[in-house]
Design an enzyme around this catalytic site. Sequence first.
Site: not given
Length: 334
Positions: A160, A234, A330
């Site tokens: 990520r 998420s 995130e």
Amino acid sequence: MKDFRDYSLKAHNTFGIDAKCSRFLEFEDDQEAIEVAKILRESQMPYIIIGGGSNLLLTKDYEGIVVRSGIKGHYFEDGYRMICGSGEEWDRMVAVSIENGYYGMENLSLIPGDVGASAVQNIGAYGVEAKDLILCVWAIEIATDKPCMIGNEECGYGYRQSRFKQDWKDKYLICRVTYGLSRTFTPHLDYGNIRAELEKKGIQEPSAQQLRDIIIEIRNAKLPDPKVMGNAGSFFMNPIVSREKYESLAAQYENMPHYPVDEAHEKIPAGWMIDQCGWKGKRMGRAGVHDKQALVLVNCGGAKGEEIVALCRQIQADVKAKFDIEIHPEVNII
């Protein structure tokens, strides 16, 4: 080019937060991207670059310029390359690739957001990451107006992460992304419950479309529709821990889920840890944790960005206290 002042960003973030920016710019081709770059340099106002807003949490009005790509279109070349405009919806491009017999994107089905964000975030799901597919990124350097072709290795991709999120943050306007795909379908089925769901339908050797359909079903079953309940998918990244740390926890928690990263590290699902802390389905004011997937924070109705941040911090504290592991968002918090 779109150019608006005192502009509401409610339609540009999937949490549905009604915050405003001082100015909103959207470019639709390379020349307009160059014009936007000049505006950003000459205005001397702070600015941020967004995609579809599926990875964004706004905590207040933004006293600056918000920039977004509106570049559409896609084409194929050399029998394996797919070039997509950065403003295209990511999931639509996954569907288009399969329809045209280009494979590799299937496991990334239904991930929200735009193509440009795939190169910035290194989106991933079910054992596949964007970095596995990206060949190069075409962009305009804001400081110089220079068109750039940036190769995969230069992007510094990690879990990520990319240089676009780190030392290159807000230095480029991404115009297109080139993906390297295959004309031969090779399914990736060994992550999560993909095989189990296929077996329920009696499918042993799925087609690319069948695999995409299963991925969509799995995601829809555990992720709320942001049009119904504001969320950014998420919210936390899955932490990567040392082998020693994993073994210590595995001795305490039988059947703890984990995914090998390399010989020295394991990935532990953040959602599992949040669930173990008792947060699944719980609320804190107008912000809450989804009842089917603890990794997803939701706007239960009328929540402000600060309320979701407060929930985030409490969850981080509880996970740290229980597992001695730090989990990090995130989502980009502005």
